[in-house]
Enzyme design. Sequence first.
Site, PDB file in Angstrom:
ATOM      1  N   GLU A   1       0.834  -1.200   0.000  1.00  0.00           N
ATOM      2  CA  GLU A   1       0.000   0.000   0.000  1.00  0.00           C
ATOM      3  C   GLU A   1       0.876   1.260   0.000  1.00  0.00           C
ATOM      4  OE1 GLU A   1      -3.698   1.838   2.702  1.00  0.00           O
ATOM      5  OE2 GLU A   1      -2.590   0.084   3.394  1.00  0.00           O
TER       6      GLU A   1
ATOM      7  N   CYS B   1      -5.654  -3.256   1.884  1.00  0.00           N
ATOM      8  CA  CYS B   1      -5.501  -3.331   3.336  1.00  0.00           C
ATOM      9  C   CYS B   1      -6.817  -3.572   4.087  1.00  0.00           C
ATOM     10  CB  CYS B   1      -4.806  -2.062   3.832  1.00  0.00           C
ATOM     11  SG  CYS B   1      -4.130  -2.174   5.503  1.00  0.00           S
TER      12      CYS B   1
ATOM     13  N   LYS C   1      -9.319   2.679  -2.557  1.00  0.00           N
ATOM     14  CA  LYS C   1      -9.678   2.050  -1.280  1.00  0.00           C
ATOM     15  C   LYS C   1     -11.036   2.548  -0.787  1.00  0.00           C
ATOM     16  CE  LYS C   1      -7.481   1.072   3.199  1.00  0.00           C
ATOM     17  NZ  LYS C   1      -6.261   1.346   4.014  1.00  0.00           N
TER      18      LYS C   1
END
Length: 265
Positions: free
Chosen positions: A44, A147, A113
């Site tokens: 990330e 994540c 995200k």
Amino acid sequence: MPPLRTALLQSSGRPGSVAENLKVLDEAAARAAAAGAGLLIGPEMFLTGYAIGDLVPVLAEPADGPAARSVAEIAHRHGIAVMYGYPERDGEKIFNSAQLIGPGGESLANYRKTHLFGCFEQQWFTPGEQPVVQAELGGIRIGMLICYDVEFPENVRAHALAGTDLLLVPTAQMHPFQFVAESVVPVRAFESQMYIAYVNRTGPEGEFEFVGLSCLASPDGTTRVRAGRGEELVVGEVDPALLSASREANPYLRDRRPGLYGSLI
């Protein structure tokens, strides 16, 4: 279809320096390609660093910006697909994003995200709105999360229902949440019948301590490859034959009763 050899780059690179991180990515791509890998995945926010604070808006770039073009050149030169995390600027908004570049240097997919973790991310980023982003690579359907996204079972199940074979999850997973890498990710792979490549940062960065433990989790419930706590490049295989056999043997997706689940939303 032959297995897709997949390389996981566990590294925090050089936070704050896009140029240095591109060098790290270039070197990793060369090593991965030499090992026969067709896909390299970085963590990330790899291009800039994660805990960079006020540098987020300074270093953020469009999905087709200079850094993307540099990654495309790396991918093309080494003949390997590359996924990397970066802060994406779109007008006044900044997203925590990951982009998949094909072995010919073409952009295959870009994901923003959707679930932002903690005050740091919520301060700097806008959450994405597209839960399932996919691409094809070597006959394998690739999906993308980042994540914290993978910690929501709904996200991974949505990918399973959309036919994702290999879910790429660049992450910045920190102490004391290492159980996510050790336990949650392999369970997600088993319960939704897919491979999951979970690729972490490592070591101290700002107020965070990243724990490494990157892994390639398999639909049969095993972990095919696991990194330690330091900088490392590990390679594992995504085998379509094993995936097919596992899906045939595992009844979870066949035995679902969606009519009972309306109350979940």
